[in-house]
Design an enzyme around this catalytic site. Structure first.
Site, PDB file in Angstrom:
ATOM      1  N   HIS A 121      13.681 -14.992  31.136  1.00  0.00           N
ATOM      2  CA  HIS A 121      14.579 -15.434  32.207  1.00  0.00           C
ATOM      3  C   HIS A 121      13.880 -15.520  33.563  1.00  0.00           C
ATOM      4  CE1 HIS A 121      17.995 -15.752  29.664  1.00  0.00           C
ATOM      5  NE2 HIS A 121      18.003 -14.475  29.344  1.00  0.00           N
ATOM      6  N   SER A 174      17.721  -8.245  19.122  1.00  0.00           N
ATOM      7  CA  SER A 174      18.317  -8.070  17.798  1.00  0.00           C
ATOM      8  C   SER A 174      17.954  -6.713  17.210  1.00  0.00           C
ATOM      9  CB  SER A 174      17.851  -9.182  16.851  1.00  0.00           C
ATOM     10  OG  SER A 174      18.395 -10.424  17.221  1.00  0.00           O
ATOM     11  N   GLY A 198      21.910 -19.334  12.821  1.00  0.00           N
ATOM     12  CA  GLY A 198      21.208 -19.194  14.094  1.00  0.00           C
ATOM     13  C   GLY A 198      20.436 -17.901  14.141  1.00  0.00           C
ATOM     14  N   ASP A 221      18.466 -21.536  10.489  1.00  0.00           N
ATOM     15  CA  ASP A 221      18.281 -21.975  11.873  1.00  0.00           C
ATOM     16  C   ASP A 221      17.591 -23.335  11.863  1.00  0.00           C
ATOM     17  OD1 ASP A 221      17.985 -21.977  14.759  1.00  0.00           O
ATOM     18  OD2 ASP A 221      18.040 -19.793  14.693  1.00  0.00           O
ATOM     19  N   LYS A 255      25.267 -14.118  15.579  1.00  0.00           N
ATOM     20  CA  LYS A 255      25.012 -13.255  16.736  1.00  0.00           C
ATOM     21  C   LYS A 255      24.525 -14.102  17.903  1.00  0.00           C
ATOM     22  CE  LYS A 255      21.754  -9.763  18.385  1.00  0.00           C
ATOM     23  NZ  LYS A 255      20.936 -10.720  19.167  1.00  0.00           N
ATOM     24  N   HIS A 259      28.224 -18.264  22.454  1.00  0.00           N
ATOM     25  CA  HIS A 259      28.117 -18.353  23.918  1.00  0.00           C
ATOM     26  C   HIS A 259      27.236 -19.524  24.365  1.00  0.00           C
ATOM     27  CE1 HIS A 259      24.293 -15.648  24.692  1.00  0.00           C
ATOM     28  NE2 HIS A 259      24.072 -16.593  23.798  1.00  0.00           N
TER      29      HIS A 259
END
Length: 354
Positions: A121, A174, A198, A221, A255, A259
């Protein structure tokens, strides 16, 4: 506009808080440097209650810059202010030690840490997004897409270095979160097969299968993601598109997937999951849950709203959701029941039963 009445001391405190907010980029960038220098891992290796001076740390880190101890002292002071480190006065220098917060920002016994999430980030790729958020609000669109002329998923597929950094961040989270979930959540018991939709490089599924070795695991995935995945016992890596189809299993685990998508996309995914499940089977969802009241100031609320803001900047339609919003998605996708089961590090386990 009516002014809120405050005492002189309250008004001064408000001004100090405003100044702290105005300089709030300091903490994540200081943490970034501390992680890149291996400062936190070095302090963690010394163990709880063992204090190190900036000079000690400069020596352990093999820093040749003669000013390194002084520079480290200033970095360490910031981290101590935020309780990332403990401190006490030494004879010559202030001394610093491990804290419970430092525990999660340094490698644990599994080699996992929250640090890769911070690094991804603060990466130039993602930071660039924030410079386009204002334009996205004014003109529409998504900040990341405006910054890079493509979605974050497309970018990751074209930039191997960023893809590895992103996968590393998901793997660390995770490992830490699932270890706690597996201590409390019993919903994997009795399953013959499970599909992790995913699932990234398979870290989550590997932990589930390690505890429940009779379960057949399918890690599902995008092809470029599973292409970076290691071989894992009991786990089959399958590349594909969750909007087209989902492999069949006794249960489907998702998981931190919903979002990243708007409601209509989430419904499409859930309906594909519904089709892949037999009667009385379930989807197991792991997500942050936003509180109904936006005025909370506890760490759990701040963490959830931070992630919601990240989704706002990075992903078209992506957002965190309230419990009521998750229940609505489950019912609209055709599931008979919705249950909020347990929580680990602010990640809630929910079951959508067919």
């Amino acid at each position: 506009m009516a002014e809120m009445k405050t005492s002189p001391s309250q008004d001064e405190e408000a001004g100090v808080v405003a100044m702290q907010l105005a300089t709030s980029t300091v903490l994540p960038m200081i943490l970034k440097s501390a992680i890149e220098l291996d400062l936190l891992n070095t302090i963690a290796k010394a163990g709880p209650g063992n204090y190190l001076s900036p000079s000690d740390l400069a020596s352990k880190l093999l820093l040749s810059n003669p000013d390194a101890p002084v520079m480290l002292a200033r970095i360490l002071r910031v981290l101590a202010t935020y309780k990332v480190l403990g401190c006490k006065r030494g004879e010559v220098e202030w001394l610093y030690c491990w804290t419970p917060v430092c525990k999660y920002l340094s490698n644990n016994e599994d080699g996992a840490s929250i640090a890769p999430i911070l690094l991804v980030h603060q990466d130039k790729v993602t930071i660039k997004s924030w410079y386009h958020l204002t334009d996205a609000v004014r003109d529409g669109g998504t900040a990341f897409n405006k910054a890079h002329d493509m979605s974050i998923f497309e970018y990751a597929s074209q930039d191997p270095q960023f893809n590895k950094a992103f996968n590393r961040s998901m793997r660390g989270h995770s490992t830490i979160t699932m270890k706690k979930i597996l201590e409390t959540y019993k919903g994997f018991e009795g399953l013959k097969s499970i599909v992790d939709v995913g699932g990234g490089t398979g870290a989550t599924l590997n932990m589930i299968i390690s505890k429940y070795p009779t379960i057949k695991g399918i890690n599902f995935d995008l092809p470029h993601v599973v292409g970076d995945a290691p071989s894992l016992p009991g786990v089959e890596h399958v590349g594909g598109n969750m909007f087209a189809s989902v492999p069949k299993g006794d249960a489907i685990f998702l998981k931190w997937i919903f979002h990243s998508w708007g409601d209509e996309e989430c419904l499409k995914i859930l309906k594909k999951c519904h089709q892949a499940l037999g009667d009385n089977k379930k989807v197991i969802v792991a997500e942050f849950i936003l509180p109904e009241d936006p005025g909370g100031s506890d760490s759990a609320t701040k963490s959830a709203v931070h992630l919601d803001a990240i989704m706002l900047a990075y992903v078209p339609g992506g957002k965190e959701r309230t419990e009521k919003e998750f229940e609505s998605l489950a019912k609209r996708a055709g599931f008979k029941s919705f249950t909020k089961v347990c929580c680990a590090f602010n990640t809630w386990i929910m079951e959508f039963s067919k």
